[in-house]
Design an enzyme around this catalytic site. Structure first.
Site, PDB file in Angstrom:
ATOM      1  N   ILE A 129      11.333  -8.835   3.319  1.00  0.00           N
ATOM      2  CA  ILE A 129      10.555  -9.522   2.295  1.00  0.00           C
ATOM      3  C   ILE A 129       9.843  -8.508   1.411  1.00  0.00           C
ATOM      4  O   ILE A 129       9.448  -7.440   1.870  1.00  0.00           O
ATOM      5  CB  ILE A 129       9.546 -10.509   2.942  1.00  0.00           C
ATOM      6  CG1 ILE A 129       8.728 -11.246   1.872  1.00  0.00           C
ATOM      7  CG2 ILE A 129       8.644  -9.814   3.953  1.00  0.00           C
ATOM      8  CD1 ILE A 129       7.879 -12.378   2.420  1.00  0.00           C
ATOM      9  N   CYS A 130       9.704  -8.853   0.143  1.00  0.00           N
ATOM     10  CA  CYS A 130       9.000  -8.022  -0.838  1.00  0.00           C
ATOM     11  C   CYS A 130       9.684  -6.651  -0.944  1.00  0.00           C
ATOM     12  O   CYS A 130      10.894  -6.586  -1.085  1.00  0.00           O
ATOM     13  CB  CYS A 130       7.522  -7.922  -0.461  1.00  0.00           C
ATOM     14  SG  CYS A 130       6.451  -7.364  -1.807  1.00  0.00           S
ATOM     15  N   ASP A 131       8.957  -5.562  -0.837  1.00  0.00           N
ATOM     16  CA  ASP A 131       9.587  -4.243  -0.967  1.00  0.00           C
ATOM     17  C   ASP A 131      10.566  -3.967   0.170  1.00  0.00           C
ATOM     18  O   ASP A 131      11.484  -3.167   0.016  1.00  0.00           O
ATOM     19  CB  ASP A 131       8.517  -3.144  -1.014  1.00  0.00           C
ATOM     20  CG  ASP A 131       8.604  -2.320  -2.292  1.00  0.00           C
ATOM     21  OD1 ASP A 131       9.224  -2.795  -3.269  1.00  0.00           O
ATOM     22  OD2 ASP A 131       8.041  -1.211  -2.321  1.00  0.00           O
TER      23      ASP A 131
END
Length: 202
Positions: A102-104
């Site tokens: 998730i995300c980066d």
């Protein structure tokens, strides 16, 4: 025997992203899962919110057998020491275990070359391409969606911790579809809008 779920956390990890998933797995999984943390070393890891965690394993001591490997977002995924986690992600795919980012951490999976043949998402396609460079050839499989599950890989952008958790719960078959959907709706819509989980529908 309980199924092992491994959470990869780095310094300045996004604690809220991990909390939704781990708590849902524990609550809905009815004791079927064992949740452990992995980091680059056994030294204390501090979240963005200031929570200190002593990882259960580092990369050299983590178990070879597990059910899912979940990479939690944060501010350290672009550091030089994360390359070994890329190897871990590729090994996870080869073993056909559930892989999440998730995300980066989702974009990081692009640098590991594991998103090229799976439908996926991340924070931003251009950023993903610039960071992953030649390791990423999966632009045609990118979709602008909160969370995506395809080929046993779950990805999400940084505003989608609940959607990420929901897709992981579905992929794990952690509970029946109704229970997972009720859990998601309750936390997404709020107590005054969503029906209480398990409540009879009028």
């Amino acid at each position: 025997m309980k199924k092992l779920i491994l959470f990869v956390i780095l310094q300045q990890y996004a604690d809220w992203e991990a909390a939704y998933i781990s708590s849902a797995i524990s609550m809905l999984g009815q004791g079927k899962y064992d949740i452990k943390t992995v980091s680059l070393s056994k030294e204390s890891v501090c979240s963005i919110g200031g929570f200190q965690v002593m990882p259960d394993y580092d990369l050299s001591t983590m178990p070879e057998s597990y059910e899912a490997l979940i990479l939690i977002g944060g501010l350290s995924w672009r550091g030089e020491n994360t390359q070994k986690i890329g190897e871990l992600a590729r090994d996870c795919v080869q073993k056909k275990k559930l892989l999440g980012g998730i995300c980066d951490a989702a974009a990081f999976l692009g640098t590991a070359g594991v998103l090229n043949h799976a439908v996926h998402t991340a924070n931003d396609l251009n950023d993903l391409k610039q960071w992953a460079k030649d390791a990423y050839t999966g632009e045609e499989n990118f979709i602008a969606k909160q969370a995506v599950c395809d080929r046993n890989i779950v990805t999400a952008n940084g505003t989608a911790p609940l959607e990420f958790a929901k897709e992981i719960l579905f992929a794990l078959h952690a509970a029946d579809e109704k229970a997972i959907t009720e859990w998601y709706n309750f936390h997404k819509l709020g107590v005054y809008t969503a029906p209480m989980p398990g409540a009879a529908q009028k």
